[in-house]
Design a protein around this motif. Structure first.
Motif, PDB file in Angstrom:
ATOM      1  N   ASP A 108      -8.486  -8.092  10.545  1.00 28.44           N
ATOM      2  CA  ASP A 108      -8.122  -9.146   9.594  1.00 28.44           C
ATOM      3  C   ASP A 108      -6.884  -8.714   8.824  1.00 28.44           C
ATOM      4  OD1 ASP A 108     -10.150 -10.944  10.176  1.00 28.44           O
ATOM      5  OD2 ASP A 108     -11.501 -10.183   8.616  1.00 28.44           O
ATOM      6  N   PHE A 109      -5.963  -9.656   8.594  1.00 29.81           N
ATOM      7  CA  PHE A 109      -4.790  -9.310   7.802  1.00 29.81           C
ATOM      8  C   PHE A 109      -5.229  -9.017   6.366  1.00 29.81           C
ATOM      9  CE2 PHE A 109      -5.176 -13.905   8.003  1.00 29.81           C
ATOM     10  CZ  PHE A 109      -5.019 -14.319   6.696  1.00 29.81           C
ATOM     11  N   ASP A 110      -4.408  -8.276   5.632  1.00 29.48           N
ATOM     12  CA  ASP A 110      -4.824  -7.715   4.344  1.00 29.48           C
ATOM     13  C   ASP A 110      -5.286  -8.763   3.339  1.00 29.48           C
ATOM     14  OD1 ASP A 110      -4.178  -5.291   5.416  1.00 29.48           O
ATOM     15  OD2 ASP A 110      -2.894  -4.653   3.773  1.00 29.48           O
ATOM     16  N   PHE A 111      -4.582  -9.879   3.243  1.00 28.52           N
ATOM     17  CA  PHE A 111      -4.940 -10.898   2.261  1.00 28.52           C
ATOM     18  C   PHE A 111      -6.336 -11.434   2.538  1.00 28.52           C
ATOM     19  CE2 PHE A 111      -4.777 -15.058   0.176  1.00 28.52           C
ATOM     20  CZ  PHE A 111      -4.186 -14.721  -1.036  1.00 28.52           C
ATOM     21  N   LEU A 112      -6.655 -11.679   3.813  1.00 31.80           N
ATOM     22  CA  LEU A 112      -7.989 -12.145   4.186  1.00 31.80           C
ATOM     23  C   LEU A 112      -9.022 -11.059   3.924  1.00 31.80           C
ATOM     24  CD1 LEU A 112      -9.887 -14.235   5.428  1.00 31.80           C
ATOM     25  CD2 LEU A 112      -9.223 -13.383   7.701  1.00 31.80           C
ATOM     26  N   GLY A 113      -8.670  -9.819   4.224  1.00 34.59           N
ATOM     27  CA  GLY A 113      -9.590  -8.711   3.956  1.00 34.59           C
ATOM     28  C   GLY A 113      -9.932  -8.608   2.486  1.00 34.59           C
ATOM     29  N   LEU A 114      -8.923  -8.752   1.634  1.00 33.90           N
ATOM     30  CA  LEU A 114      -9.154  -8.702   0.190  1.00 33.90           C
ATOM     31  C   LEU A 114     -10.029  -9.868  -0.254  1.00 33.90           C
ATOM     32  CD1 LEU A 114      -8.606  -7.423  -2.561  1.00 33.90           C
ATOM     33  CD2 LEU A 114      -6.486  -8.739  -2.677  1.00 33.90           C
ATOM     34  N   PHE A 115      -9.744 -11.067   0.267  1.00 32.98           N
ATOM     35  CA  PHE A 115     -10.558 -12.241  -0.065  1.00 32.98           C
ATOM     36  C   PHE A 115     -12.011 -12.022   0.361  1.00 32.98           C
ATOM     37  CE2 PHE A 115     -12.396 -16.340   1.160  1.00 32.98           C
ATOM     38  CZ  PHE A 115     -12.306 -17.023  -0.043  1.00 32.98           C
ATOM     39  N   ASN A 116     -12.210 -11.546   1.578  1.00 30.30           N
ATOM     40  CA  ASN A 116     -13.568 -11.311   2.084  1.00 30.30           C
ATOM     41  C   ASN A 116     -14.315 -10.242   1.297  1.00 30.30           C
ATOM     42  OD1 ASN A 116     -13.448 -13.222   4.128  1.00 30.30           O
ATOM     43  ND2 ASN A 116     -12.767 -11.769   5.688  1.00 30.30           N
TER      44      ASN A 116
END
Length: 198
Positions: free
Chosen positions: A72-80
């Motif tokens: 997962d790209f970082d922004f999605l990882g942070l959101f998750n």
């Protein structure tokens, strides 16, 4: 969008405050390192917070679900990771409670947390770094990639030194106020160059 960064700033800022207080963090150190370094997949699987439902459009394909992936790209990882961040914060707070720190306000702890993850996220998104790369090298690589001046890169390093002063006090700055000023300048520089998370 503040809802995205608040759990990260609160949780990592709080753990930096715990470190400064010289409390033993052995029970939480692995997860703390995971999230500071942007290893969201590992962090979510370790803390096991609920993962929000997302819809992602990438390369012409739409996917949905609530299963995090290692790539997962970082922004999605942070959101998750937000639910896991909240869960982790509550667990840490139940152990350490309120910590009174007369040297550094909570807002600066939050900025210090966001500073490191912002630098790492932009460096990672541009494939400049390996996993678990040292922050000193990450700043140098990102600075070169973004054509920052030597003086600007040095300002970012002063922000890094303030974080090191929190974690391992070694008179990096003459006073805490000097360090706070350096951290504020470093984070404002990230804003100027659009290198923050949002």
């Amino acid at each position: 969008m503040k809802e995205l960064v608040k759990p990260f700033a609160t949780t990592v800022g709080y753990m930096l405050k715990v470190l400064k207080s010289n409390a033993d963090i052995n029970d939480f150190n692995a997860e703390f390192k995971m999230i500071r370094h942007g290893n969201y997949f590992e962090f979510i699987n370790s803390v096991k917070g609920e993962v929000p439902e997302t819809v992602v459009y990438q390369k012409g394909i739409i996917t949905s679900g609530n299963t995090p992936k290692e790539d997962d790209f970082d922004f999605l990882g942070l959101f998750n990771s937000n639910p896991s961040l909240i869960k982790f914060y509550n667990k840490c707070y139940s152990k350490y409670g309120t910590i009174d720190d007369k040297d550094i306000p909570n807002s600066i702890y939050g900025i210090a947390a966001l500073f490191e993850i912002s630098v790492r996220m932009h460096a990672n998104n541009n494939q400049l770094i390996e996993q678990r790369e040292k922050l000193v090298d990450t700043i140098d690589k990102l600075g070169k990639f973004k054509n920052l001046t030597i003086e600007e890169i040095e300002k970012l390093h002063k922000g890094r030194k303030f974080i090191n002063m929190i974690k391992h006090f070694n008179n990096q700055f003459p006073t805490w106020n000097d360090g706070i000023k350096a951290m504020t300048i470093a984070y404002e520089l990230l804003k100027t160059h659009k290198l923050t998370i949002i």
